[in-house]
Design a protein around this motif. Structure first.
Motif, PDB file in Angstrom:
ATOM      1  N   LEU A   1       0.766  -1.152  -0.111  1.00  0.00           N
ATOM      2  CA  LEU A   1      -0.085   0.024   0.021  1.00  0.00           C
ATOM      3  C   LEU A   1       0.811   1.199   0.017  1.00  0.00           C
ATOM      4  CD1 LEU A   1      -2.600  -1.193   2.647  1.00  0.00           C
ATOM      5  CD2 LEU A   1      -2.912  -0.974   0.049  1.00  0.00           C
ATOM      6  N   LEU A   2       0.407   2.157  -0.798  1.00  0.00           N
ATOM      7  CA  LEU A   2       1.215   3.453  -1.003  1.00  0.00           C
ATOM      8  C   LEU A   2       0.168   4.508  -1.102  1.00  0.00           C
ATOM      9  CD1 LEU A   2       3.292   2.511  -4.243  1.00  0.00           C
ATOM     10  CD2 LEU A   2       3.939   2.205  -2.032  1.00  0.00           C
ATOM     11  N   ARG A   3       0.696   5.815  -0.772  1.00  0.00           N
ATOM     12  CA  ARG A   3      -0.352   6.912  -0.827  1.00  0.00           C
ATOM     13  C   ARG A   3       0.252   8.060  -1.509  1.00  0.00           C
ATOM     14  NH1 ARG A   3      -5.029   7.993   1.330  1.00  0.00           N
ATOM     15  NH2 ARG A   3      -4.816   6.274   2.857  1.00  0.00           N
ATOM     16  N   LEU A   4       0.014   8.739  -2.585  1.00  0.00           N
ATOM     17  CA  LEU A   4       0.288  10.139  -3.171  1.00  0.00           C
ATOM     18  C   LEU A   4      -0.327  11.132  -2.697  1.00  0.00           C
ATOM     19  CD1 LEU A   4       2.103  10.983  -5.581  1.00  0.00           C
ATOM     20  CD2 LEU A   4      -0.046  10.875  -6.801  1.00  0.00           C
ATOM     21  N   MET A   5       0.115  12.078  -2.294  1.00  0.00           N
ATOM     22  CA  MET A   5      -0.336  13.393  -1.900  1.00  0.00           C
ATOM     23  C   MET A   5       0.002  14.524  -2.685  1.00  0.00           C
ATOM     24  SD  MET A   5      -1.867  14.945   0.592  1.00  0.00           S
ATOM     25  CE  MET A   5      -1.664  14.164   1.914  1.00  0.00           C
ATOM     26  N   VAL A   6      -0.988  15.270  -3.142  1.00  0.00           N
ATOM     27  CA  VAL A   6      -0.966  16.241  -4.065  1.00  0.00           C
ATOM     28  C   VAL A   6      -1.457  17.639  -3.581  1.00  0.00           C
ATOM     29  CG1 VAL A   6      -1.948  17.161  -6.137  1.00  0.00           C
ATOM     30  CG2 VAL A   6      -1.501  14.655  -5.994  1.00  0.00           C
ATOM     31  N   GLU A   7      -0.782  18.577  -3.658  1.00  0.00           N
ATOM     32  CA  GLU A   7      -1.187  19.964  -2.889  1.00  0.00           C
ATOM     33  C   GLU A   7      -1.130  21.028  -4.042  1.00  0.00           C
ATOM     34  OE1 GLU A   7       0.326  21.884   0.968  1.00  0.00           O
ATOM     35  OE2 GLU A   7       1.598  22.423  -0.596  1.00  0.00           O
ATOM     36  N   SER A   8      -2.195  21.846  -4.282  1.00  0.00           N
ATOM     37  CA  SER A   8      -2.315  22.757  -5.243  1.00  0.00           C
ATOM     38  C   SER A   8      -2.800  24.206  -4.636  1.00  0.00           C
ATOM     39  CB  SER A   8      -3.183  22.310  -6.475  1.00  0.00           C
ATOM     40  OG  SER A   8      -4.569  22.279  -5.778  1.00  0.00           O
ATOM     41  N   LYS A   9      -2.254  25.153  -5.291  1.00  0.00           N
ATOM     42  CA  LYS A   9      -2.694  26.506  -4.958  1.00  0.00           C
ATOM     43  C   LYS A   9      -3.634  27.097  -6.046  1.00  0.00           C
ATOM     44  CE  LYS A   9       1.281  27.862  -2.140  1.00  0.00           C
ATOM     45  NZ  LYS A   9       2.300  28.803  -2.101  1.00  0.00           N
ATOM     46  N   ALA A  10      -4.658  27.513  -5.699  1.00  0.00           N
ATOM     47  CA  ALA A  10      -5.812  28.243  -6.686  1.00  0.00           C
ATOM     48  C   ALA A  10      -5.802  29.846  -6.428  1.00  0.00           C
ATOM     49  CB  ALA A  10      -7.186  27.713  -6.572  1.00  0.00           C
ATOM     50  N   VAL A  11      -5.434  30.508  -7.705  1.00  0.00           N
ATOM     51  CA  VAL A  11      -5.615  32.018  -7.719  1.00  0.00           C
ATOM     52  C   VAL A  11      -6.703  32.088  -8.649  1.00  0.00           C
ATOM     53  CG1 VAL A  11      -4.758  34.124  -8.075  1.00  0.00           C
ATOM     54  CG2 VAL A  11      -3.212  32.265  -7.048  1.00  0.00           C
ATOM     55  N   PRO A  12      -7.712  32.788  -8.126  1.00  0.00           N
ATOM     56  CA  PRO A  12      -8.845  32.935  -9.060  1.00  0.00           C
ATOM     57  C   PRO A  12      -8.366  33.771 -10.315  1.00  0.00           C
ATOM     58  CG  PRO A  12      -9.600  33.443  -6.828  1.00  0.00           C
ATOM     59  CD  PRO A  12      -8.031  33.253  -6.899  1.00  0.00           C
ATOM     60  N   ALA A  13      -8.880  33.370 -11.676  1.00  0.00           N
ATOM     61  CA  ALA A  13      -8.479  33.872 -12.798  1.00  0.00           C
ATOM     62  C   ALA A  13      -9.065  35.356 -12.886  1.00  0.00           C
ATOM     63  CB  ALA A  13      -8.946  33.156 -14.227  1.00  0.00           C
ATOM     64  N   SER A  14     -10.118  35.686 -12.160  1.00  0.00           N
ATOM     65  CA  SER A  14     -10.528  36.924 -12.263  1.00  0.00           C
ATOM     66  C   SER A  14      -9.843  37.941 -11.544  1.00  0.00           C
ATOM     67  CB  SER A  14     -12.127  36.919 -11.558  1.00  0.00           C
ATOM     68  OG  SER A  14     -12.165  36.342 -10.285  1.00  0.00           O
ATOM     69  N   VAL A  15      -9.201  37.403 -10.334  1.00  0.00           N
ATOM     70  CA  VAL A  15      -8.266  38.356  -9.411  1.00  0.00           C
ATOM     71  C   VAL A  15      -7.145  38.601 -10.323  1.00  0.00           C
ATOM     72  CG1 VAL A  15      -7.153  38.533  -7.318  1.00  0.00           C
ATOM     73  CG2 VAL A  15      -9.161  37.203  -7.423  1.00  0.00           C
ATOM     74  N   VAL A  16      -6.522  37.600 -10.828  1.00  0.00           N
ATOM     75  CA  VAL A  16      -5.290  37.611 -11.619  1.00  0.00           C
ATOM     76  C   VAL A  16      -5.566  38.967 -12.690  1.00  0.00           C
ATOM     77  CG1 VAL A  16      -3.610  36.768 -13.130  1.00  0.00           C
ATOM     78  CG2 VAL A  16      -4.477  35.660 -11.536  1.00  0.00           C
ATOM     79  N   ARG A  17      -6.624  38.789 -13.425  1.00  0.00           N
ATOM     80  CA  ARG A  17      -7.105  39.787 -14.663  1.00  0.00           C
ATOM     81  C   ARG A  17      -7.166  41.199 -14.100  1.00  0.00           C
ATOM     82  NH1 ARG A  17     -10.173  35.473 -16.619  1.00  0.00           N
ATOM     83  NH2 ARG A  17     -12.266  36.418 -15.459  1.00  0.00           N
ATOM     84  N   ARG A  18      -7.694  41.292 -12.825  1.00  0.00           N
ATOM     85  CA  ARG A  18      -7.936  42.450 -12.012  1.00  0.00           C
ATOM     86  C   ARG A  18      -6.646  43.368 -11.759  1.00  0.00           C
ATOM     87  NH1 ARG A  18     -10.743  41.386  -8.092  1.00  0.00           N
ATOM     88  NH2 ARG A  18      -9.350  41.648  -6.425  1.00  0.00           N
ATOM     89  N   LYS A  19      -5.757  42.629 -11.172  1.00  0.00           N
ATOM     90  CA  LYS A  19      -4.439  43.008 -10.800  1.00  0.00           C
ATOM     91  C   LYS A  19      -3.727  43.271 -12.171  1.00  0.00           C
ATOM     92  CE  LYS A  19      -4.735  42.359  -6.354  1.00  0.00           C
ATOM     93  NZ  LYS A  19      -4.645  43.760  -5.199  1.00  0.00           N
ATOM     94  N   ALA A  20      -3.943  42.489 -13.170  1.00  0.00           N
ATOM     95  CA  ALA A  20      -3.002  42.846 -14.449  1.00  0.00           C
ATOM     96  C   ALA A  20      -3.495  44.212 -15.121  1.00  0.00           C
ATOM     97  CB  ALA A  20      -2.941  41.802 -15.418  1.00  0.00           C
ATOM     98  N   ASP A  21      -4.762  44.101 -15.054  1.00  0.00           N
ATOM     99  CA  ASP A  21      -5.445  45.330 -15.605  1.00  0.00           C
ATOM    100  C   ASP A  21      -4.956  46.716 -14.973  1.00  0.00           C
ATOM    101  OD1 ASP A  21      -6.672  43.888 -17.543  1.00  0.00           O
ATOM    102  OD2 ASP A  21      -8.684  43.661 -16.614  1.00  0.00           O
ATOM    103  N   GLU A  22      -4.812  46.474 -13.497  1.00  0.00           N
ATOM    104  CA  GLU A  22      -4.648  47.774 -12.727  1.00  0.00           C
ATOM    105  C   GLU A  22      -3.217  48.064 -13.252  1.00  0.00           C
ATOM    106  OE1 GLU A  22      -5.323  46.414  -8.760  1.00  0.00           O
ATOM    107  OE2 GLU A  22      -7.438  46.671  -8.586  1.00  0.00           O
TER     108      GLU A  22
END
Length: 319
Positions: A63-84
């Motif tokens: 028996l093995l176990r794989l762990m996955v961790e991810s970070k989610a940055v909302p695309a709308s927030v990224v666009r707003r910051k880039a537009d600013e």
């Protein structure tokens, strides 16, 4: 333990050696995402003990176990910051940023936001059965199962898996069982199924908590709709939903199956693992037999006049 089951056949040339597997995975232990890292994947102790072994052998099952961790940055927030930022550049220089610069601004904004983004973790239980030469992945999606297989191929020298083939497809078998209301020996039909039309309409009919021994379902099949999911129970011990891709979803052990599990924390994992792998290990051969038995595709068989040789293994779709 085990909610969804995808099963692969181990490549014939690979030897499942617990010591070598543990050693190979050690350099690939899970490490959480860095400040600007979006995703991280690695192996963790299946028992859940910090700094524990990455492989647990219970009754000869690995028996093995794989762990996955991810970070989610909302695309709308990224666009707003880039537009600013783009507006600031235009105000300061009188020049409106072009497409390439806007893309760069969005990437820059994402990198700025990643250190404060919330993280999400999920783990996948993996079972290697050395005796039956099977790999079982407790994954709810094909992409996660593919990731497990890819990481094992990278870590373990010579590791490979193959697709399991049966004489009768799951779709054809489910059609027959629903039409005749005669499930295979040892199995019963439960109260959930899904049928899809093969024509341009792509119509879908779903039944949930509903008796399936009705004329309406037989009529749908007669009109060309094919079952893609069917709830079943094996030996009054394990319930599951069989899919058109021969995956087992919503796996559930019936009352009484785990009643002998030790209540002691240190023994609970071993008892649960032994029972779960034992039950599934008996279910799978019965299911393969219900689907007409496992067959070797002609593309995998040796040429008629040539001596038998080990063929190169490749990673295929799961059972």
């Amino acid at each position: 333990m085990f909610k969804n089951v995808m099963v692969y056949k181990l490549g014939g040339a690979w030897t499942a050696d617990a010591g070598l597997i543990e050693q190979a995975l050690e350099s690939r232990r899970f490490e959480e995402c860095g400040a600007t890292q979006e995703r991280a994947a690695g192996w963790v102790p299946p028992r859940g003990e910090e700094h524990g072994a990455l492989l647990e052998s219970v009754g000869g099952q690995y028996l093995l176990r794989l762990m996955v961790e991810s970070k989610a940055v909302p695309a709308s927030v990224v666009r707003r910051k880039a537009d600013e930022r783009a507006q600031q550049i235009e105000a300061a220089t009188g020049r409106k940023p072009g497409r390439k610069e806007v893309r760069e601004l969005r990437e820059e904004a994402k990198q700025t936001l990643l250190p404060v983004a919330f993280t999400k973790r999920g783990s996948t239980l993996v079972w290697i059965d050395p005796q039956a030469r099977r790999l079982v992945v407790d994954a709810g999606s094909q992409s996660r199962a593919d990731e497990v297989v890819s990481l094992l191929v990278e870590a373990l020298d010579g590791f490979a898996v193959q697709e399991l083939h049966t004489a009768t497809s799951a779709t054809a078998a489910m059609s027959e069982w629903l039409s005749s209301q005669q499930p295979p020996a040892g199995f019963s039909i439960d109260r959930e199924c899904e049928l899809k039309a093969t024509d341009a309409s792509k119509a879908v009919v779903r039944y949930a908590h509903h008796a399936l021994d009705i004329e309406e379902i037989r009529q749908h099949i007669a009109e060309g709709k094919l079952p893609t999911r069917l709830a079943m129970t094996w030996d009054d011990r394990v319930s599951f939903v069989l899919t058109e891709g021969m995956q087992l979803k919503k796996l559930q052990f019936q009352d009484g199956v785990f009643e002998k599990t030790s209540q002691e924390k240190e023994d609970g994992f071993d008892a649960d693992a032994a029972i779960a792998t034992g039950e599934i290990g008996r279910l799978l051969p019965d299911l393969l037999e219900a689907l007409g038995g496992e067959i070797v595709p002609s593309t995998e068989a040796p040429a008629p006049a040539a001596p038998a040789t080990a063929s190169e293994e490749t990673v295929d779709a799961p059972f």
